[in-house]
Every structure is written in structure tokens, then in C-alpha cells.
Design an enzyme around this catalytic site. Structure first.
Site, short mmCIF file in Angstrom:
data_model
loop_
_atom_site.label_atom_id
_atom_site.label_comp_id
_atom_site.label_asym_id
_atom_site.label_seq_id
_atom_site.Cartn_x
_atom_site.Cartn_y
_atom_site.Cartn_z
N HIS A 44 -9.37 1.18 5.36
CA HIS A 44 -8.07 1.37 6.01
C HIS A 44 -8.26 2.28 7.23
O HIS A 44 -9.06 3.22 7.19
CB HIS A 44 -7.06 1.98 5.03
CG HIS A 44 -5.66 1.89 5.54
ND1 HIS A 44 -5.18 2.76 6.49
CD2 HIS A 44 -4.65 1.02 5.27
CE1 HIS A 44 -3.93 2.43 6.78
NE2 HIS A 44 -3.58 1.38 6.05
N SER A 57 4.08 -2.34 10.15
CA SER A 57 5.53 -2.41 10.26
C SER A 57 6.10 -3.76 9.83
O SER A 57 7.05 -4.26 10.44
CB SER A 57 5.98 -2.05 11.68
OG SER A 57 5.58 -0.71 11.99
N LYS A 98 0.10 4.23 -0.14
CA LYS A 98 -0.54 5.39 0.51
C LYS A 98 -0.37 6.63 -0.36
O LYS A 98 -0.29 6.52 -1.59
CB LYS A 98 0.00 5.58 1.93
CG LYS A 98 -0.11 4.28 2.74
CD LYS A 98 0.09 4.44 4.22
CE LYS A 98 -0.08 3.10 4.91
NZ LYS A 98 -0.01 3.16 6.35
N GLY A 123 3.19 2.09 10.75
CA GLY A 123 4.17 3.15 10.53
C GLY A 123 4.94 3.54 11.79
O GLY A 123 5.62 4.56 11.81
N GLU A 145 -4.90 -4.94 10.76
CA GLU A 145 -3.83 -3.96 10.97
C GLU A 145 -4.05 -3.23 12.30
O GLU A 145 -4.85 -2.29 12.37
CB GLU A 145 -3.83 -2.91 9.84
CG GLU A 145 -3.60 -3.48 8.47
CD GLU A 145 -3.06 -2.42 7.50
OE1 GLU A 145 -2.10 -2.73 6.81
OE2 GLU A 145 -3.58 -1.29 7.48
N ASN A 168 0.87 -1.19 0.00
CA ASN A 168 0.00 0.00 0.00
C ASN A 168 0.90 1.23 0.00
O ASN A 168 1.51 1.56 1.02
CB ASN A 168 -0.89 -0.04 1.25
CG ASN A 168 -1.72 1.21 1.43
OD1 ASN A 168 -1.77 2.07 0.53
ND2 ASN A 168 -2.38 1.33 2.58
N GLU A 221 -6.62 4.65 8.27
CA GLU A 221 -6.40 6.08 7.98
C GLU A 221 -7.66 6.70 7.38
O GLU A 221 -7.93 7.88 7.59
CB GLU A 221 -5.18 6.23 7.06
CG GLU A 221 -3.89 5.96 7.85
CD GLU A 221 -2.75 5.36 7.04
OE1 GLU A 221 -2.80 5.38 5.79
OE2 GLU A 221 -1.80 4.84 7.67
#
Ligand code: G3P
Length: 257
Positions: free
Chosen positions: A102, A220, A12, A180, A174, A10, A104
Site C-alpha cells: 500500500h 475515493s 486502515k 482519501g 491506487e 481497507n 502508505e
């Protein structure tokens, strides 16, 4: 186990079309050098919308063994929805996968499970496979509610999707605190939740559907930890952010076997 691992990068909101060109070409080279075998894992890249055409053209021209998809999809059909990108558009670009839900998007765009469910259905309606993301925030994990929370999300996200479609889709667990941050969940943490998700699919549908659905871990993932995570029986792949922006690292992740 007959599930083919799926390793998806991904990207992003990173890389313009020039940088995307280099990354795809370098990834093609790196996979070739590593002796990549598509029977052992499926390599997927998920670029920003603006790079999809570039990526598609390169993959087609060089016959690279890489599938591609989009990071989001509109829940609407074509029409007056400024800023949205429809399922028809994505499927015409040759996308095989669409990431939905996701964390985010859930966090910064207030996406609810209801919307995630509508987007997953829209991807399926347009012949693409949704990668449905779920996972808990740190407070939820600290409170020991991570399994309950994540399974609750998935139950809502799958609402009304028939078993034969669920068997073909991908779920990505996730944990938000591992995205991240460099802080990876342990392989046992990943297994615990992926197993619980599979159990939930079995309860909602049946054993063959639960056995077929592919469940990724994301957060990660790096060349150094991928093998340990992939050794877990209910983890069928990885959804990779940062490390997917480097061809060498992502190639190592894809060829973890
Ligand atoms: O969707 C992938 C993701 O959120 C994980 O990102 O950078 O922790 O690998 P990263």
C-alpha cells in the site's frame, strides 16, 4: 468476462474491536437487505490486525458472505521479529487476502518493491491471495509518467512469481493523489492504467494470465462513482478506504451491479 469483481474495504488504522463488531454486523445486514449476490461481486474486509479475530468469529458465527484479510504481512517466517505478524499467523486466523505494498506503507515505512515482492510471495506460500498495490504520486502524473511508473512497480513486485499464481492474485491501482482526498481519478484514468497493467502482465507472462488477473481501482471510491468506474473493461473491483467504514456505503459499493 469471467473475472468476478472484488470489492475490498481497507479499514486502515481505524476501529477498535468493539467498533469492528458493529461494522461487520451492520455490513452483514446491509448486504442482506440489498440482496447481495456473491456470484456478482466478492465482498472483502481488511481490518487492522487487532480486529481480525473478532471479525472472523462474527463472520463464521453468522455465516456472513464476507471474506477477510490483513493489511500487511511479515516477509519473515515466525521468529525473533518484534512487532511483525507472520503469514502462518494470518492464515491460521482464516485470512484469505493480504494487502501488500500500500502506498502508505511504501511512503511511511520505506517499503521497496523488493520487500513488496517478498511479502507477496510470503502470502502465496501461506495459502493467501496478495492484493498488490501500486500507483503514482501527483508529480509523476503531472509529468505524464504515471503508466510507466506504475507498470514498473508491478513488474518488480511480480518478479519470480509464477504465472499460475499471478493468474489468481489481485493488483490494486491506487493513484496516491486520489487516496482519501475526495479527488477520484476519472473512470478513463483508472481504465488507462489498469489496461496498461494487464498488457504488462501479458508481456511478462501470457494472454490467459493477463485475462485472469483481477485489477482493482482504489482512491475515493464512493457509492456515487463506483458504477462508472466498474463499467470499464479492465477494472475488476475497488479497494476502498473511507467509504468502507460505513456499512451502508460499503454495501452499496459491493452491490454496484
Ligand atoms: O486502500 C484504499 C485506499 O487507499 C483508498 O482510500 O479513503 O480514498 O477510499 P480512500
Amino acid at each position: 468476462m469471467s473475472r468476478t469483481p472484488i470489492m475490498a474495504g481497507n479499514w486502515k488504522m481505524n476501529l477498535d474491536h468493539v467498533a469492528a463488531t458493529s461494522l461487520v454486523q451492520d455490513l452483514g445486514e446491509a448486504l442482506k437487505a440489498a440482496g447481495y449476490d456473491s456470484a456478482k461481486s466478492e465482498a472483502v474486509v481488511i481490518p487492522p490486525f487487532t480486529d481480525i479475530r473478532t471479525v472472523a468469529t462474527l463472520i463464521d458465527a453468522d455465516k456472513l458472505p464476507i471474506a477477510y484479510g490483513a493489511q500487511d504481512i511479515s516477509a519473515h517466517d515466525d521468529g525473533a521479529y518484534t512487532g511483525e505478524v507472520s503469514g502462518t499467523m494470518l492464515s491460521k486466523l482464516g485470512c484469505s487476502y493480504v494487502v501488500v505494498g500500500h502506498s502508505e506503507r511504501r511512503e511511511y515505512h520505506n517499503e521497496s518493491d523488493e520487500l513488496v515482492n517478498a511479502k507477496a510471495k510470503k502470502a502465496i506460500e501461506n495459502g493467501m491471495t496478495p492484493i498488490i498495490c501500486c500507483g503514482e504520486a501527483l508529480e509523476v502524473r503531472k509529468a505524464g509518467k504515471h503508466v510507466e511508473h506504475t507498470v514498473g512497480q508491478i513488474k518488480a513486485d511480480l518478479d519470480g512469481i509464477p504465472a499460475e499464481q499471478v493468474a489468481k492474485l489481485v493488483i490494486a491501482y491506487e493513484p496516491i493523489w486520489a487516496i482519501g482526498t475526495g479527488e477520484t481519478a476519472t473512470a478513463d484514468d483508472a481504465q488507462e492504467v489498469c489496461q496498461a497493467i494487464r498488457e504488462a502482465v501479458k508481456e511478462l507472462y501470457d494472454a490467459p494470465t493477463a485475462e485472469a488477473v483481477r485489477i482493482q481501482y482504489g482512491g475515493s471510491v464512493k457509492p456515487a462513482n463506483v458504477a462508472e468506474i466498474m463499467a470499464k473493461p479492465d477494472v475488476d473491483g475497488a479497494l476502498v478506504g473511507g467509504a468502507s467504514l460505513k456499512a451502508g456505503d460499503f454495501s452499496k459499493i459491493v452491490t454496484f451491479y
